[in-house]
Motif scaffolding. Structure first.
Motif, short mmCIF file in Angstrom:
data_model
loop_
_atom_site.label_atom_id
_atom_site.label_comp_id
_atom_site.label_asym_id
_atom_site.label_seq_id
_atom_site.Cartn_x
_atom_site.Cartn_y
_atom_site.Cartn_z
N ALA A 227 0.83 -1.20 0.00
CA ALA A 227 0.00 0.00 0.00
C ALA A 227 0.87 1.26 0.00
O ALA A 227 1.98 1.27 0.53
CB ALA A 227 -0.92 0.00 1.21
N GLY A 228 0.35 2.32 -0.58
CA GLY A 228 1.08 3.58 -0.62
C GLY A 228 2.32 3.46 -1.48
O GLY A 228 2.28 2.94 -2.60
N ALA A 229 3.45 3.94 -0.95
CA ALA A 229 4.73 3.79 -1.67
C ALA A 229 5.29 2.40 -1.48
O ALA A 229 6.40 2.10 -1.94
CB ALA A 229 5.72 4.83 -1.18
N GLY A 230 4.56 1.55 -0.84
CA GLY A 230 4.96 0.17 -0.66
C GLY A 230 5.60 -0.11 0.68
O GLY A 230 5.74 0.77 1.54
N ASN A 231 5.97 -1.37 0.87
CA ASN A 231 6.63 -1.81 2.09
C ASN A 231 8.14 -1.71 1.93
O ASN A 231 8.66 -1.31 0.89
CB ASN A 231 6.24 -3.26 2.39
N CYS A 232 8.84 -2.11 2.97
CA CYS A 232 10.29 -2.21 2.89
C CYS A 232 10.64 -3.20 1.77
O CYS A 232 10.20 -4.35 1.82
CB CYS A 232 10.83 -2.70 4.23
N PRO A 233 11.38 -2.79 0.74
CA PRO A 233 11.72 -3.73 -0.34
C PRO A 233 12.65 -4.81 0.17
O PRO A 233 13.73 -4.53 0.69
CB PRO A 233 12.40 -2.84 -1.38
N ILE A 234 12.23 -6.04 0.02
CA ILE A 234 12.96 -7.15 0.64
C ILE A 234 14.36 -7.28 0.07
O ILE A 234 15.32 -7.58 0.80
CB ILE A 234 12.17 -8.48 0.52
N GLU A 235 14.51 -7.04 -1.23
CA GLU A 235 15.84 -7.20 -1.83
C GLU A 235 16.81 -6.15 -1.30
O GLU A 235 18.00 -6.43 -1.07
CB GLU A 235 15.76 -7.20 -3.36
N ALA A 236 16.31 -4.93 -1.05
CA ALA A 236 17.18 -3.89 -0.51
C ALA A 236 17.53 -4.18 0.95
O ALA A 236 18.68 -4.02 1.38
CB ALA A 236 16.51 -2.53 -0.63
N PHE A 237 16.53 -4.60 1.73
CA PHE A 237 16.81 -4.89 3.14
C PHE A 237 17.80 -6.04 3.28
O PHE A 237 18.72 -5.99 4.11
CB PHE A 237 15.53 -5.21 3.92
N VAL A 238 17.61 -7.08 2.49
CA VAL A 238 18.52 -8.23 2.57
C VAL A 238 19.94 -7.82 2.17
O VAL A 238 20.92 -8.28 2.78
CB VAL A 238 17.99 -9.40 1.72
N ALA A 239 20.06 -6.96 1.18
CA ALA A 239 21.39 -6.48 0.80
C ALA A 239 22.06 -5.76 1.97
O ALA A 239 23.24 -5.98 2.26
CB ALA A 239 21.29 -5.56 -0.42
N VAL A 240 21.29 -4.90 2.65
CA VAL A 240 21.85 -4.18 3.81
C VAL A 240 22.16 -5.16 4.94
O VAL A 240 23.22 -5.05 5.59
CB VAL A 240 20.87 -3.09 4.28
N ALA A 241 21.26 -6.12 5.17
CA ALA A 241 21.51 -7.12 6.21
C ALA A 241 22.80 -7.88 5.94
O ALA A 241 23.57 -8.19 6.86
CB ALA A 241 20.33 -8.08 6.31
N ASN A 242 23.06 -8.19 4.67
CA ASN A 242 24.30 -8.85 4.31
C ASN A 242 25.51 -7.98 4.65
O ASN A 242 26.53 -8.46 5.17
CB ASN A 242 24.32 -9.18 2.82
N LEU A 243 25.42 -6.69 4.35
CA LEU A 243 26.52 -5.77 4.65
C LEU A 243 26.77 -5.66 6.15
O LEU A 243 27.91 -5.48 6.59
CB LEU A 243 26.24 -4.40 4.06
N TYR A 244 25.69 -5.77 6.93
CA TYR A 244 25.81 -5.72 8.39
C TYR A 244 26.28 -7.06 8.97
O TYR A 244 26.63 -7.14 10.14
CB TYR A 244 24.47 -5.35 9.02
N GLY A 245 26.24 -8.10 8.16
CA GLY A 245 26.62 -9.41 8.66
C GLY A 245 25.56 -10.09 9.48
O GLY A 245 25.85 -11.01 10.26
N TRP A 246 24.30 -9.69 9.29
CA TRP A 246 23.20 -10.30 10.04
C TRP A 246 22.84 -11.66 9.44
O TRP A 246 22.84 -11.84 8.23
CB TRP A 246 21.98 -9.40 10.03
N GLU A 247 22.47 -12.57 10.31
CA GLU A 247 22.13 -13.92 9.87
C GLU A 247 20.67 -14.00 9.44
O GLU A 247 19.76 -13.55 10.14
CB GLU A 247 22.39 -14.92 11.00
N HIS A 248 20.45 -14.58 8.27
CA HIS A 248 19.10 -14.82 7.75
C HIS A 248 19.24 -15.90 6.68
O HIS A 248 20.35 -16.32 6.35
CB HIS A 248 18.51 -13.53 7.15
N GLY A 249 18.12 -16.35 6.15
CA GLY A 249 18.20 -17.46 5.20
C GLY A 249 17.94 -17.09 3.76
O GLY A 249 17.72 -17.98 2.93
N CYS A 250 17.97 -15.80 3.41
CA CYS A 250 17.52 -15.36 2.09
C CYS A 250 18.65 -15.27 1.08
O CYS A 250 19.77 -14.88 1.40
CB CYS A 250 16.86 -13.99 2.20
N ASP A 251 18.31 -15.58 -0.16
CA ASP A 251 19.22 -15.48 -1.29
C ASP A 251 18.94 -14.16 -2.02
O ASP A 251 17.88 -13.99 -2.63
CB ASP A 251 19.02 -16.66 -2.23
N LEU A 252 19.87 -13.22 -1.95
CA LEU A 252 19.65 -11.88 -2.49
C LEU A 252 19.33 -11.90 -3.98
O LEU A 252 18.37 -11.25 -4.42
CB LEU A 252 20.88 -11.00 -2.23
#
Length: 337
Positions: A227-252
């Motif tokens: 809705a609106g301008a949309g939600n947090c874009p998952i591909e952008a968040f995962v890219a940032v999470a990777n840069l931070y070294g956060w653990e998750h299971g997603c393939d960018l």
């Protein structure tokens, strides 16, 4: 830090962006791609939750149960979830959703009305579901006030509590304040979560701030579909999470491919920050009002921004979509006075 739980909302919040018109093929393709990309949860259903398909909110192309069953056919590992708004969806709706494949539920209320969620949270727990309390329009309550509402949902049995920035009007500072207020009242084992919108171009930054302040569940969507301008874009968040070294299971890269190949081609209105969607965040307006306000603006030859600012001034909340035409008529009368 604790491993992040990434929940994709393309097939629920993303419904708003195309007036709830996903077909079953869209659901099957997108859910399958998300499951393959390693997301932890996939939310499916009408944008306004179970049984939201109506003249007030907009009729969906298929029923919630049909959408859930279609997603369940292709999901091998991701947990299927949906949303229930007390007063729209019922406990019987929840039972049918569970039988169709839902394993998790978010019980959503306005940020000052958590008390209406008690029986639904309790019923969901009795069904063995993972249950989140979802405080919509978290920008419409103070940090301490929101924490008090979160405490109510926790007392009813919720496993997780969401700061849901439905207007996309919160900043990094206000996100941090709300999660610090949660820490002061919630049990340590109650999970914290963030649902951010992009209306002020802060969804990724706000999600990062939430994680830095204790959130372990993050909502996002392919290409920001929502809705609106949309939600947090998952591909952008995962890219940032990777840069931070956060653990998750997603393939960018798989998420990027799904966003560009499956989601962007079906957007009938670009999901982006523009003059109308920016006004949602600036005016603290419920993001789901966008398409309704644009329709009223076209009908009465008004600037949709004028309608949105007036909606914000009147503090309309989800469920008052029918009041948007009244707002437009009042603006016409004022202009002709």
């Amino acid at each position: 830090m604790t491993r992040l739980f990434i929940l994709d909302v393309t097939l629920r919040d993303g419904m708003h962006a195309i007036r709830h018109q996903y077909d079953l093929g869209h659901v099957r393709e997108i859910a399958g791609a998300l499951d393959e990309a390693g997301v932890d949860g996939i939310e499916v259903g009408h944008g306004d939750g179970l049984d939201g398909s109506s003249i007030a909110y907009g009729f969906s192309r298929h029923t919630d149960i049909a959408y859930i069953r279609e997603a369940a056919k292709v999901c091998k590992r991701a947990k299927l979830t949906t949303v229930l708004l007390p007063g729209i969806g019922t406990i019987d709706d929840l039972k049918r959703a569970r039988d169709a494949g839902i394993q998790s539920i978010r019980i959503a209320t306005h940020s000052t009305e958590a008390d209406v969620s008690e029986q639904h949270i309790a019923a969901a727990k009795e069904m063995g579901l993972d249950v989140s309390g979802f405080l919509m329009m978290s920008s419409a309550n103070s940090a301490d006030g929101l924490a008090g509402q979160a405490r109510l949902m926790e007392s009813y049995g919720a496993d997780c509590i969401y700061v849901a920035d439905s207007a996309g009007g919160l900043t990094m500072r206000s996100i941090a304040e709300r999660f610090r207020a949660f820490d002061a009242v919630l049990n340590a084992d109650t999970q914290r979560a963030i649902h951010a919108h992009e209306n002020l171009s802060l969804s990724v930054a706000n999600s990062v701030t939430a994680v830095e302040n204790g959130a372990t569940r993050v909502d996002a969507s392919l290409a920001g579909m929502g809705a609106g301008a949309g939600n947090c874009p998952i591909e952008a968040f995962v890219a940032v999470a990777n840069l931070y070294g956060w653990e998750h299971g997603c393939d960018l890269f798989k998420l990027q491919d799904a966003a560009d190949d499956l989601v962007r081609p079906i957007q009938d209105r670009p999901v982006r920050v523009d003059r109308e969607t920016l006004t949602l965040g600036y005016g603290n307006v419920y993001s789901s009002f966008l398409r309704h306000a644009e329709k009223a603006a076209e009908q009465f030859d008004l600037d949709p921004r004028a309608i949105l600012i007036e909606i914000g001034r009147r503090r309309l909340i989800g469920g008052q979509e029918d009041m948007i035409v009244d707002v437009a008529l009042d603006l016409v009368e004022r202009a002709n006075a």
